[in-house]
Design a protein around this motif. Structure first.
Motif, PDB file in Angstrom:
ATOM      1  N   ALA A  27       1.106  -1.020  -0.123  1.00 37.29           N
ATOM      2  CA  ALA A  27      -0.176  -0.131  -0.402  1.00 37.29           C
ATOM      3  C   ALA A  27       0.409   1.045  -0.158  1.00 37.29           C
ATOM      4  N   LEU A  28       2.251   1.125   0.728  1.00 34.00           N
ATOM      5  CA  LEU A  28       2.479   1.955   0.427  1.00 34.00           C
ATOM      6  C   LEU A  28       4.415   2.179  -0.536  1.00 34.00           C
ATOM      7  N   ALA A  29       4.565   1.307  -1.166  1.00 37.89           N
ATOM      8  CA  ALA A  29       5.072   1.331  -1.386  1.00 37.89           C
ATOM      9  C   ALA A  29       6.248   2.100  -2.440  1.00 37.89           C
ATOM     10  N   GLY A  30       7.767   2.133  -2.970  1.00 46.49           N
ATOM     11  CA  GLY A  30       8.201   2.709  -3.359  1.00 46.49           C
ATOM     12  C   GLY A  30       7.709   3.730  -4.588  1.00 46.49           C
ATOM     13  N   CYS A  31       7.296   3.113  -5.327  1.00 43.55           N
ATOM     14  CA  CYS A  31       6.958   3.785  -6.560  1.00 43.55           C
ATOM     15  C   CYS A  31       5.212   3.898  -6.284  1.00 43.55           C
ATOM     16  N   PRO A  37      -9.348   7.446  -9.786  1.00 39.07           N
ATOM     17  CA  PRO A  37     -10.186   6.584 -10.107  1.00 39.07           C
ATOM     18  C   PRO A  37     -11.484   7.898 -11.369  1.00 39.07           C
ATOM     19  N   ALA A  38     -11.164   8.955 -10.438  1.00 35.32           N
ATOM     20  CA  ALA A  38     -12.379  10.316 -11.493  1.00 35.32           C
ATOM     21  C   ALA A  38     -12.209  11.310 -11.667  1.00 35.32           C
ATOM     22  N   THR A  39     -12.038  12.109 -12.510  1.00 29.69           N
ATOM     23  CA  THR A  39     -12.053  13.359 -12.505  1.00 29.69           C
ATOM     24  C   THR A  39     -12.952  14.708 -11.395  1.00 29.69           C
ATOM     25  N   GLY A  40     -12.390  15.375 -10.670  1.00 25.39           N
ATOM     26  CA  GLY A  40     -12.273  16.003  -9.981  1.00 25.39           C
ATOM     27  C   GLY A  40     -12.787  15.511  -8.237  1.00 25.39           C
ATOM     28  N   SER A  41     -12.529  14.212  -7.920  1.00 30.22           N
ATOM     29  CA  SER A  41     -12.832  13.221  -6.647  1.00 30.22           C
ATOM     30  C   SER A  41     -11.504  14.253  -5.821  1.00 30.22           C
ATOM     31  N   PRO A  42     -12.407  14.088  -4.554  1.00 33.91           N
ATOM     32  CA  PRO A  42     -11.285  14.658  -3.737  1.00 33.91           C
ATOM     33  C   PRO A  42      -9.846  14.059  -3.542  1.00 33.91           C
ATOM     34  N   VAL A  43      -9.011  14.764  -2.689  1.00 34.70           N
ATOM     35  CA  VAL A  43      -7.587  14.715  -2.579  1.00 34.70           C
ATOM     36  C   VAL A  43      -7.758  14.383  -1.508  1.00 34.70           C
ATOM     37  N   THR A  44      -7.444  12.642  -0.663  1.00 37.01           N
ATOM     38  CA  THR A  44      -7.881  12.329   0.961  1.00 37.01           C
ATOM     39  C   THR A  44      -6.772  12.387   1.649  1.00 37.01           C
ATOM     40  N   ARG A  86      -8.258   1.901   5.169  1.00 36.60           N
ATOM     41  CA  ARG A  86      -7.972   3.042   4.706  1.00 36.60           C
ATOM     42  C   ARG A  86      -7.163   3.355   3.686  1.00 36.60           C
ATOM     43  N   ASP A  87      -7.398   3.265   2.324  1.00 37.06           N
ATOM     44  CA  ASP A  87      -6.378   4.317   1.538  1.00 37.06           C
ATOM     45  C   ASP A  87      -6.286   5.490   0.737  1.00 37.06           C
ATOM     46  N   PRO A  88      -5.678   6.640   1.880  1.00 38.85           N
ATOM     47  CA  PRO A  88      -5.726   7.912   1.187  1.00 38.85           C
ATOM     48  C   PRO A  88      -4.924   8.210   0.324  1.00 38.85           C
ATOM     49  N   ASP A  89      -4.511   9.381   0.115  1.00 42.38           N
ATOM     50  CA  ASP A  89      -3.925   9.922  -1.262  1.00 42.38           C
ATOM     51  C   ASP A  89      -2.466  10.559   0.006  1.00 42.38           C
TER      52      ASP A  89
END
Length: 314
Positions: A27-31, A37-44, A86-89
């Motif tokens: 989930a927190l890999a080097g790359c 997935p969708a334009t305009g979705s919020p940054v989490t 959770r999968d936040p940005d």
């Protein structure tokens, strides 16, 4: 020990603002992962509770992207990501040790520091006693049972174990103080970090061990603790802060050190990078009472080129 005393209680502006899965290493890999997935979705952003107010009121208005902030104690933040709940940005925590375990991140930015203080409500009898005792004798009314005290859970967030560190260091600093770490803590003092100081409004506590920024943001009065105790002064890391530790419920030992907030970004998305840039380098942090230093943001690990370019770090 060459003790130095700071100002007694800090008088602030009353009423100013009241108001750790499925393979964490993947989930927190080097790359950086693919974009949203969708334009305009919020940054989490999944963040430490002590960052919530600053992110909502300082960062959110300063970025163009839509921003969604979820806040918990930092240990809970790390567990939620590590367990795949959770999968936040962006992940931002109050102790960079969490980026080593339970999270396993290849890089992060250290962007702010803080200090432990004793916030109090001067409108209560207990708060008045804390105010009168000041930075030289603040522990006396607590020991006398004259103050309803609040703190956070050391197994849920760094503020909780940093409070215990401060108490142990205080027993060394003050010549006549007993073992405060063994004497003062009680289970009924524990509240979630995100709601700790709101207990002043309900009358549940007269005083609480908090981060400096938490008191500043809400306009609460606080006793500023000596540098040897507050975990916010780089001059006292080796001889003071590094001498204390806490064993988490899972058996992991946390050693004392200078308070350091860290963040990492988990997507290659442009809006998320822009938010990350402002999060780790924005002046809003100082306005919220965090301690900033010239070397912030400071990077650790293998920072991806895209992030390095976006933030000017490296």
């Amino acid at each position: 020990m060459g003790k130095q005393r700071r100002e007694t209680p800090h008088r602030s502006r009353r009423g100013f603002l009241r108001t750790a899965g499925a393979a964490a290493g993947v989930a927190l890999a080097g790359c950086l992962t693919s974009g949203r997935p969708a334009t305009g979705s919020p940054v989490t952003v999944l963040a430490a509770g002590s960052l919530q107010h600053a992110l909502e009121t300082g960062l959110k208005p300063a970025v163009d992207a839509s921003l969604r902030v979820e806040a918990h104690g930092s240990a809970t933040v790390a567990r939620l990501v590590a367990e795949g709940q959770r999968d936040p940005d962006i992940v931002a925590v109050a102790d960079t040790a969490l980026f080593g375990e339970p999270l396993s991140v290849p890089w992060y930015a250290v962007f702010a520091s803080n200090a432990v203080v004793l916030a109090y409500n001067p409108d209560t009898d207990g708060g008045e006693r804390v105010e009168a005792a000041g930075s030289d004798r603040w522990y006396e009314p607590l020991l006398a049972g004259e103050v309803a005290l609040g703190r956070t859970d050391p197994d849920q967030d760094p503020l909780g174990y940093r409070t215990l560190f401060a108490l142990e260091l205080a027993s060394r600093y003050y010549d006549d103080a007993p073992d405060l770490r063994a004497t003062l803590p009680a289970r009924d003092q524990v509240y979630p970090e995100t709601g700790l100081l709101s207990q002043f409004e309900t009358g549940s506590v007269d005083a609480a061990f908090a981060y400096r920024n938490m008191a500043v943001e809400r306009g609460y009065d606080y006793v500023e603790l000596p540098g040897q105790i507050d975990l916010g002064d780089p001059a006292y890391v080796d001889e003071w802060y590094s001498t204390v530790s806490y064993e988490l419920a899972g058996g992991r030992r946390i050693d004392g050190g200078l308070i350091g907030y860290g963040a990492t970004i988990r997507t290659s998305d442009g809006p998320a990078r822009a938010v990350f840039d402002r999060l780790v380098a924005g002046s809003y942090l100082a306005d919220s009472g965090f301690l900033l230093r010239e070397q912030f943001p400071r990077y650790a690990g293998d920072v991806p080129a895209a992030v390095d370019t976006a933030t000017g770090g490296g």
